[in-house]
Design an enzyme around this catalytic site. Structure first.
Site, PDB file in Angstrom:
ATOM      1  CG  ASP A   1       9.913   0.149   4.216  1.00  0.00           C
ATOM      2  OD1 ASP A   1       8.758   0.168   3.764  1.00  0.00           O
ATOM      3  OD2 ASP A   1      10.396  -0.853   4.811  1.00  0.00           O
TER       4      ASP A   1
ATOM      5  CB  THR B   1      -0.076  -5.821   0.123  1.00  0.00           C
ATOM      6  OG1 THR B   1      -0.407  -6.536   1.317  1.00  0.00           O
ATOM      7  CG2 THR B   1      -0.960  -4.599   0.008  1.00  0.00           C
TER       8      THR B   1
ATOM      9  CB  ILE C   1      -5.239  -4.333   0.075  1.00  0.00           C
ATOM     10  CG1 ILE C   1      -6.328  -3.359   0.564  1.00  0.00           C
ATOM     11  CG2 ILE C   1      -4.502  -3.766  -1.132  1.00  0.00           C
ATOM     12  CD1 ILE C   1      -7.385  -2.980  -0.441  1.00  0.00           C
TER      13      ILE C   1
ATOM     14  CB  ILE D   1      -0.936  -0.033   1.239  1.00  0.00           C
ATOM     15  CG1 ILE D   1      -2.028  -1.091   1.017  1.00  0.00           C
ATOM     16  CG2 ILE D   1      -1.514   1.335   1.548  1.00  0.00           C
ATOM     17  CD1 ILE D   1      -2.870  -1.405   2.249  1.00  0.00           C
TER      18      ILE D   1
ATOM     19  CB  SER E   1      -7.162  -2.179   9.587  1.00  0.00           C
ATOM     20  OG  SER E   1      -7.654  -3.478   9.267  1.00  0.00           O
TER      21      SER E   1
ATOM     22  CE1 TYR F   1      -2.824  -4.586  11.519  1.00  0.00           C
ATOM     23  CE2 TYR F   1      -5.120  -5.224  11.213  1.00  0.00           C
ATOM     24  CZ  TYR F   1      -3.966  -4.637  10.736  1.00  0.00           C
ATOM     25  OH  TYR F   1      -3.952  -4.080   9.476  1.00  0.00           O
TER      26      TYR F   1
ATOM     27  CG  ASN G   1       1.266   2.511   4.736  1.00  0.00           C
ATOM     28  OD1 ASN G   1       0.133   2.017   4.708  1.00  0.00           O
ATOM     29  ND2 ASN G   1       2.335   1.882   4.260  1.00  0.00           N
TER      30      ASN G   1
HETATM   31  P1  NAI Z   1       3.495  -4.689   3.350  1.00  0.00           P
HETATM   32  O1  NAI Z   1       4.148  -5.697   4.227  1.00  0.00           O
HETATM   33  O2  NAI Z   1       3.320  -5.017   1.893  1.00  0.00           O
HETATM   34  O3  NAI Z   1       4.287  -3.317   3.489  1.00  0.00           O
HETATM   35  C1  NAI Z   1       4.622  -2.819   4.739  1.00  0.00           C
HETATM   36  C2  NAI Z   1       5.921  -2.043   4.644  1.00  0.00           C
HETATM   37  O4  NAI Z   1       6.206  -1.517   5.931  1.00  0.00           O
HETATM   38  C3  NAI Z   1       7.116  -2.916   4.243  1.00  0.00           C
HETATM   39  O5  NAI Z   1       7.862  -2.270   3.224  1.00  0.00           O
HETATM   40  C4  NAI Z   1       7.917  -3.052   5.536  1.00  0.00           C
HETATM   41  O6  NAI Z   1       9.325  -3.166   5.316  1.00  0.00           O
HETATM   42  C5  NAI Z   1       7.573  -1.755   6.230  1.00  0.00           C
HETATM   43  N1  NAI Z   1       7.747  -1.839   7.676  1.00  0.00           N
HETATM   44  C6  NAI Z   1       7.379  -2.839   8.515  1.00  0.00           C
HETATM   45  N2  NAI Z   1       7.746  -2.554   9.774  1.00  0.00           N
HETATM   46  C7  NAI Z   1       8.353  -1.347   9.735  1.00  0.00           C
HETATM   47  C8  NAI Z   1       8.938  -0.515  10.722  1.00  0.00           C
HETATM   48  N3  NAI Z   1       9.003  -0.868  12.003  1.00  0.00           N
HETATM   49  N4  NAI Z   1       9.446   0.678  10.326  1.00  0.00           N
HETATM   50  C9  NAI Z   1       9.411   1.055   9.033  1.00  0.00           C
HETATM   51  N5  NAI Z   1       8.885   0.301   8.048  1.00  0.00           N
HETATM   52  C10 NAI Z   1       8.350  -0.885   8.409  1.00  0.00           C
HETATM   53  O7  NAI Z   1       2.090  -4.344   4.060  1.00  0.00           O
HETATM   54  P2  NAI Z   1       0.744  -3.704   3.509  1.00  0.00           P
HETATM   55  O8  NAI Z   1      -0.242  -4.807   3.338  1.00  0.00           O
HETATM   56  O9  NAI Z   1       1.018  -2.772   2.386  1.00  0.00           O
HETATM   57  O10 NAI Z   1       0.274  -2.872   4.790  1.00  0.00           O
HETATM   58  C11 NAI Z   1       0.419  -1.474   4.910  1.00  0.00           C
HETATM   59  C12 NAI Z   1      -0.559  -0.956   5.943  1.00  0.00           C
HETATM   60  O11 NAI Z   1      -1.895  -1.302   5.568  1.00  0.00           O
HETATM   61  C13 NAI Z   1      -0.378  -1.513   7.359  1.00  0.00           C
HETATM   62  O12 NAI Z   1      -0.635  -0.490   8.308  1.00  0.00           O
HETATM   63  C14 NAI Z   1      -1.465  -2.581   7.458  1.00  0.00           C
HETATM   64  O13 NAI Z   1      -1.861  -2.816   8.796  1.00  0.00           O
HETATM   65  C15 NAI Z   1      -2.568  -1.911   6.663  1.00  0.00           C
HETATM   66  N6  NAI Z   1      -3.612  -2.815   6.168  1.00  0.00           N
HETATM   67  C16 NAI Z   1      -3.346  -3.727   5.182  1.00  0.00           C
HETATM   68  C17 NAI Z   1      -4.340  -4.569   4.718  1.00  0.00           C
HETATM   69  C18 NAI Z   1      -4.104  -5.565   3.629  1.00  0.00           C
HETATM   70  O14 NAI Z   1      -5.018  -6.351   3.342  1.00  0.00           O
HETATM   71  N7  NAI Z   1      -2.959  -5.575   2.985  1.00  0.00           N
HETATM   72  C19 NAI Z   1      -5.698  -4.493   5.280  1.00  0.00           C
HETATM   73  C20 NAI Z   1      -5.868  -3.498   6.290  1.00  0.00           C
HETATM   74  C21 NAI Z   1      -4.851  -2.683   6.710  1.00  0.00           C
END
Ligand code: NAI
Length: 265
Positions: free
Chosen positions: A37, A193, A191, A18, A145, A158, A90
């Protein structure tokens, strides 16, 4: 003329999913983007991708669980591009092996998620606001979320942390609205991802699809496009809101899919 032309945006967790999609779309619409990141190589690669298409971006390291690291990311953004107009908080995560029901969950995981998913939003906002006031306003966007609206058999921490993001969004919007700082959140449903795909088997994805009003899953761009809207002046009278981007998964009587199966028999 891009929809966020020359705005300076910091996207946390921008190396993947995202955050990555949002960073690319913000840059495509003219923003100067800092991609922060934990995965610094991924953040730099994303920035390089933007630059190769004629945009402006920098990738930096961020640990969103660490106050000082968040402070440094805001400082870097202002030093690099002169100000910060858009902050996209994010980063968020969970651990499905530890974030269980309220009796069995690991309490250290509870603390970790409150820190990473909720306190990081407070901290990014706290460090960005003085610069946004100086700039005459800004837009803060948080990733909540649907788990912050509806309960589940596991992921208690969460869900609670994301519900915290929803209400914190309103507090920020209320407290700094007169400074022309808007604060909104986006609440994704499922989503596709890399994180979601890794966590879910095809069978689990089918269960989600069955309950969506729409006949497809969400893609990172569905959130990215919402983020661009909230970052842009097109949304200048919208603040304190959480926009649910979830394919109609949660809009109907929850038993409707089972009733439809029953009626077919
Ligand atoms: P993702 O895993 O594809 O991307 C997350 C990014 O955050 C990665 O690049 C990771 O390296 C980085 N990251 C993780 N911990 C970190 C830290 N401590 N400091 C800095 N960077 C860090 O995840 P996604 O799915 O894109 O999720 C993004 C947001 O969307 C999150 O807040 C997640 O809770 C939320 N979300 C996602 C959903 C989904 O279905 N994918 C649904 C609802 C919410």
């Amino acid at each position: 003329m891009g929809r966020v032309m020359d705005k300076v945006a910091l996207v946390t967790g921008g190396a993947s999913g995202i955050g990555l999609s949002s960073a690319l779309l913000l840059a495509k619409e003219g923003a100067k983007v800092v991609i922060a990141d934990f995965n610094v190589d991924g953040a730099k690669a994303a920035a390089q991708d933007i630059k190769s298409r004629g945009g402006e971006a920098v990738g930096i390291f961020l640990d969103a669980g660490d106050e000082n690291s968040i402070k440094e990311a805001i400082k870097f953004t202002v030093k690099q591009f002169g100000t910060i107009n858009v902050l996209y908080n994010n980063v968020g995560s969970t651990n499905l092996k530890k974030d269980l029901d309220v009796v069995n969950m690991d309490l250290d995981e509870w603390d970790r998620l409150m820190n990473l998913n909720l306190k990081s939003v407070l901290l990014g906002t706290r460090f960005a606001i003085p610069h946004m006031i100086k700039a005459g306003g800004g837009s803060i966007i948080n990733t909540a979320s649907m788990a912050g609206f509806f309960s589940d058999s596991i992921r208690s921490a969460y869900g609670a942390s994301k519900a915290g993001v929803v209400i914190l969004t309103k507090y920020i919007a209320t407290q700094y609205g007169k400074n022309k700082i808007r604060c909104n959140a986006v609440a994704p449903g499922l989503i596709l991802t890399p994180a979601a795909k890794n966590n879910m088997t095809p069978e689990v994805l089918d269960i989600f699809a069955k309950f969506n009003a729409l006949p497809y899953h969400g893609e990172p761009e569905d959130i990215g496009n919402t983020v661009v809207f909230l970052a842009s002046d097109e949304s200048k009278f919208i603040t304190g809101q959480t926009i649910q981007v979830e394919g109609g998964h949660y809009i109907a009587n929850p038993s409707i899919a089972d009733f439809e199966d029953y009626m077919k028999k």
